[in-house]
Design a protein around this motif. Sequence first.
Motif: not given
Length: 160
Positions: A17, A19, A77-78, A128
């Motif tokens: 990910l 993130f 969401s990402s 986020s």
Amino acid sequence: MFIFAIIAGYRWHTSGLIFFGLLIVRDLAASWFLITRKPILEKNNSKMIETLAYVSSAWPFIYLSSLNPLPNAALISSILAILGFTISTLALFDLGSSFGVSPANRGAVRTGLYHYIRHPMYSGYVISEFGFILLNPINLIIWIVSGDFISLERSLKTEF
């Protein structure tokens, strides 16, 4: 913060990910800024608030993964997580040596994102975290328990 960067590196390696890649950048930069930060001009925090500030720094690692997401929930969401942590990371660089994990007066910063938004770091976290909540509704409970709803209040008090 350096240890958080190592944990984020592991999570990035195992999950892929983006993130977690952003967390690595943020936490390495935060480590540097903590080492080189300005002296405190004024501090009115209790030990409990200071402890909560440090504990909440690790909070992104606690959020749960997807739980039967709605169509496109993982993508949305990402996007929210990446957007929010990009804003927070840019705000971190704007703060530079004025950065601290625990709230304290190290002088006002009015450049970069802070020229447009009063609390861009809080705003980024809220964006986020809404992405995490969308990914798994149980994350709403984690968000409430973490006290990060205070970030929402602070981010809504913006000056444009």
